[in-house]
Enzyme design. Sequence first.
Site, PDB file in Angstrom:
ATOM      1  N   ARG A  99       0.818  -1.221   0.000  1.00 47.29           N
ATOM      2  CA  ARG A  99       0.000   0.000   0.000  1.00 47.29           C
ATOM      3  C   ARG A  99       0.851   1.271   0.000  1.00 47.29           C
ATOM      4  O   ARG A  99       0.337   2.369  -0.130  1.00 47.29           O
ATOM      5  CB  ARG A  99      -0.901   0.020   1.235  1.00 47.29           C
ATOM      6  CG  ARG A  99      -1.831  -1.159   1.330  1.00 47.29           C
ATOM      7  CD  ARG A  99      -2.724  -1.045   2.543  1.00 47.29           C
ATOM      8  NE  ARG A  99      -3.568   0.131   2.470  1.00 47.29           N
ATOM      9  CZ  ARG A  99      -4.727   0.187   1.839  1.00 47.29           C
ATOM     10  NH1 ARG A  99      -5.197  -0.891   1.257  1.00 47.29           N
ATOM     11  NH2 ARG A  99      -5.424   1.301   1.812  1.00 47.29           N
TER      12      ARG A  99
ATOM     13  N   TRP B 145       2.617   6.174   1.358  1.00 44.34           N
ATOM     14  CA  TRP B 145       2.696   6.439  -0.077  1.00 44.34           C
ATOM     15  C   TRP B 145       2.313   7.901  -0.203  1.00 44.34           C
ATOM     16  O   TRP B 145       1.152   8.264  -0.080  1.00 44.34           O
ATOM     17  CB  TRP B 145       1.724   5.536  -0.835  1.00 44.34           C
ATOM     18  CG  TRP B 145       1.781   5.706  -2.309  1.00 44.34           C
ATOM     19  CD1 TRP B 145       0.952   6.475  -3.088  1.00 44.34           C
ATOM     20  CD2 TRP B 145       2.704   5.102  -3.210  1.00 44.34           C
ATOM     21  NE1 TRP B 145       1.318   6.366  -4.409  1.00 44.34           N
ATOM     22  CE2 TRP B 145       2.390   5.528  -4.516  1.00 44.34           C
ATOM     23  CE3 TRP B 145       3.792   4.230  -3.037  1.00 44.34           C
ATOM     24  CZ2 TRP B 145       3.105   5.122  -5.638  1.00 44.34           C
ATOM     25  CZ3 TRP B 145       4.498   3.829  -4.157  1.00 44.34           C
ATOM     26  CH2 TRP B 145       4.143   4.272  -5.435  1.00 44.34           C
TER      27      TRP B 145
ATOM     28  N   GLU C 234      -6.075   1.253 -25.386  1.00 42.86           N
ATOM     29  CA  GLU C 234      -5.741   0.801 -24.036  1.00 42.86           C
ATOM     30  C   GLU C 234      -6.273  -0.614 -23.788  1.00 42.86           C
ATOM     31  O   GLU C 234      -5.582  -1.447 -23.200  1.00 42.86           O
ATOM     32  CB  GLU C 234      -6.285   1.809 -23.003  1.00 42.86           C
ATOM     33  CG  GLU C 234      -6.085   1.429 -21.547  1.00 42.86           C
ATOM     34  CD  GLU C 234      -4.635   1.151 -21.142  1.00 42.86           C
ATOM     35  OE1 GLU C 234      -3.705   1.456 -21.899  1.00 42.86           O
ATOM     36  OE2 GLU C 234      -4.455   0.580 -20.049  1.00 42.86           O
TER      37      GLU C 234
ATOM     38  N   HIS D 232      -9.344   1.701 -44.238  1.00 44.56           N
ATOM     39  CA  HIS D 232      -8.159   2.056 -45.025  1.00 44.56           C
ATOM     40  C   HIS D 232      -7.062   1.005 -44.887  1.00 44.56           C
ATOM     41  O   HIS D 232      -5.889   1.296 -45.147  1.00 44.56           O
ATOM     42  CB  HIS D 232      -7.636   3.426 -44.591  1.00 44.56           C
ATOM     43  CG  HIS D 232      -8.632   4.523 -44.827  1.00 44.56           C
ATOM     44  ND1 HIS D 232      -8.921   5.017 -46.083  1.00 44.56           N
ATOM     45  CD2 HIS D 232      -9.469   5.174 -43.973  1.00 44.56           C
ATOM     46  CE1 HIS D 232      -9.854   5.953 -45.995  1.00 44.56           C
ATOM     47  NE2 HIS D 232     -10.214   6.055 -44.718  1.00 44.56           N
TER      48      HIS D 232
ATOM     49  N   LYS E 108       7.543  -3.477 -14.562  1.00 49.15           N
ATOM     50  CA  LYS E 108       6.564  -2.456 -14.160  1.00 49.15           C
ATOM     51  C   LYS E 108       7.041  -1.065 -14.568  1.00 49.15           C
ATOM     52  O   LYS E 108       6.267  -0.239 -15.002  1.00 49.15           O
ATOM     53  CB  LYS E 108       6.346  -2.531 -12.642  1.00 49.15           C
ATOM     54  CG  LYS E 108       5.296  -1.568 -12.111  1.00 49.15           C
ATOM     55  CD  LYS E 108       3.906  -1.965 -12.550  1.00 49.15           C
ATOM     56  CE  LYS E 108       2.861  -0.935 -12.219  1.00 49.15           C
ATOM     57  NZ  LYS E 108       1.653  -1.076 -13.044  1.00 49.15           N
TER      58      LYS E 108
HETATM   59  O1  M6R Z   1       5.356   4.492 -15.156  1.00 49.85           O
HETATM   60  P1  M6R Z   1       4.832   4.909 -16.501  1.00 49.85           P
HETATM   61  O2  M6R Z   1       3.407   5.332 -16.477  1.00 49.85           O
HETATM   62  O3  M6R Z   1       5.697   5.960 -17.136  1.00 49.85           O
HETATM   63  O4  M6R Z   1       4.934   3.596 -17.390  1.00 49.85           O
HETATM   64  C1  M6R Z   1       4.687   3.628 -18.760  1.00 49.85           C
HETATM   65  C2  M6R Z   1       4.586   2.247 -19.364  1.00 49.85           C
HETATM   66  O5  M6R Z   1       5.775   1.550 -19.184  1.00 49.85           O
HETATM   67  C3  M6R Z   1       3.422   1.439 -18.770  1.00 49.85           C
HETATM   68  O6  M6R Z   1       2.208   2.109 -18.907  1.00 49.85           O
HETATM   69  C4  M6R Z   1       3.300   0.063 -19.464  1.00 49.85           C
HETATM   70  O7  M6R Z   1       2.959   0.234 -20.796  1.00 49.85           O
HETATM   71  C5  M6R Z   1       2.285  -0.815 -18.742  1.00 49.85           C
HETATM   72  N1  M6R Z   1       2.770  -2.145 -18.628  1.00 49.85           N
HETATM   73  C6  M6R Z   1       0.958  -0.861 -19.441  1.00 49.85           C
HETATM   74  O8  M6R Z   1       0.059  -1.739 -18.823  1.00 49.85           O
END
Ligand code: M6R
Length: 607
Positions: A28, A75, A479, A502, A602
């Site tokens: 958290r 956080w 997305e 297209h 991540k």
């Molecule tokens: O920490 P950030 O928002 O800058 O990260 C950007 C991308 O690396 C992030 O959104 C990535 O595309 C995710 N795995 C999408 O689900």
Amino acid sequence: MCGIFGCVIKDGQAVRLITDGLKRLEYRGYDSIGVATIVDGGLHVRKDKGKLEEVVEGLRINEMEGTIGMGHTRWATHGAPSRVNAHPHIDGSGNIALIHNGVIENYMELKDELIEKGHIFVSRTDTEVIPHLIEEELTSDIGMKGAILRVLRRLKGSYAVVVLSTHEPDRVYCARHESPLVIGVSDNGAFCASDVPAMLPYTNQVSYLRNGEMAVLTLDGYEVVKVIDGSLVERNLEEITWSLEMAEKQGYTHFMLKEIYEQPESLRDGLRLQEQYLNLLTQFLDRGKDVFLTAAGTSYHSCLAASYIFSKLSRLTTIPVVSSEFIERYGSTVGIDSVVLAVSQSGETYDTLKAIDHARMRAATVLGITNTVGSTLTRVSRAYLIQQSGPEIGVAATKTFTSQVIVLSQMALRLAKQKGKLSQDELDEFEEKLTLIPSWVEDTIQSNSGYIEALAEKYQDDKLFLFLGRGISAATALEGRLKLLEITYVPSLAYPAGESKHGPISVIEDGVACIFICPRGDTHPNIIGSIMEMKARGARIISICEEGDEEVKRLSDDFIEMPRGIPEELSPVPYVVPLQLLAYHLAVLKELDPDMPRNLAKSVTVP
Ligand code: M6R
């Protein structure tokens, strides 16, 4: 989002339980740690920024004594991670300590009032006003319980708080409003925490506090009262049968699913922006000759959605650009008159930081939206806003998209107001609709999750998916497709629906699954045409449309119905949720781990 833990126990040391509980709450928040105990009538506090192990070892927290205490893992939302901003926060007399998870919206006015009365503040947090308010109320001789209740009634926003005081050294007070808090009881004492796993090694007899309730924990058990009038609440304990591993994800099988379900809460927090920073950022935006929105991955999709919102609500042209392309594409045109708004959950994405480094070198104004106070993005931005969605553990960003879009929407509305681009009626209507978004997301999850799971079973062997949307729904489509792609590895395409003829239409043959995002609004008539084009070529149509949209439903093989009344401009937030769920269930059916997709991290901090 922060983690909180409090306890009063008969034998042994409270601190060992507290640090152990905080370890399980680290998901958290983990930028600062603090613990408070009461020993021989005296309050003892140790706190600092840093990871749990480092701070516990550095400050020798495990050597602290006391059979009553509380701990906090932070956080940051208000004030960067630092020792003074870490919780617990103390009143002026040094007798009251408090930890908090949530956002106090009216803290500025409360702080001004307290400063007038002579209170001195040391932190930049919203939380610090609460112990000072309790101190102030105690002067009217109403006791701790009465003082805390009076203060809670004055707070606007969200909170889960735990209070310790030398005035009543054998009691833990805790209360909640829109931030989670659970209490637990064992033969050894009583506990409270942000969630069950923190206390599960000590008890499985728990009770979830409801909004507007306060609990008083003692060695003899607990009492729950209503904040509004202090009346007693009858509340039985329930037995938790989860394993510890299940409990860490609050009973969800994966963090991704848990985070999808957390969105109503994170969106409510995302609506609690600090007014002065919201104004500051929009004033900067307004001054830009060119306004660039730069980001990567999901954050880029938020920017893309925002470019439609800025255009429609604030009549502002913004240029969304993937950050890895920013320098090549706009590096020589960005300059002193440009504003570059960088959006990044982590605030550490290499490509995004590179783009803004370049922009700063050319004297552009750099602004930020991030989830991480203290990240590089917050340090290099002229001004920034925090998306306030709490830590996101699943690699696939879910809360990130919805929170960023809700923050960007508020910026667009504020700008529209400052520039007089919408009528009062329009402004009022959009502002009202914004506040409804968290409950629309809640309704969407509640009414559709079972159906979407069944849909995933039906489409689990499909080898190709197309995601199509018009206008702002093109961002939703992108997305949704990114979620599917990154956690199921199934090839898929996403396009603005009008563009599909297209080129992409050539992949359509009998049975190819086409997912259409069809909110009501300006683009609705056109999306019908796009659906017919695909249907005529044999595609199977899955649509996400408003409840009762018979026209779309008639053309669809399967449809997910969304709550009525969602304006198209705000639709990406609720309409992306079914796509997150669909991707999640498809990954699980394919026996893939949605929390840890292959080849992905991540936060991408390398070139
Ligand atoms: O920490 P950030 O928002 O800058 O990260 C950007 C991308 O690396 C992030 O959104 C990535 O595309 C995710 N795995 C999408 O689900």
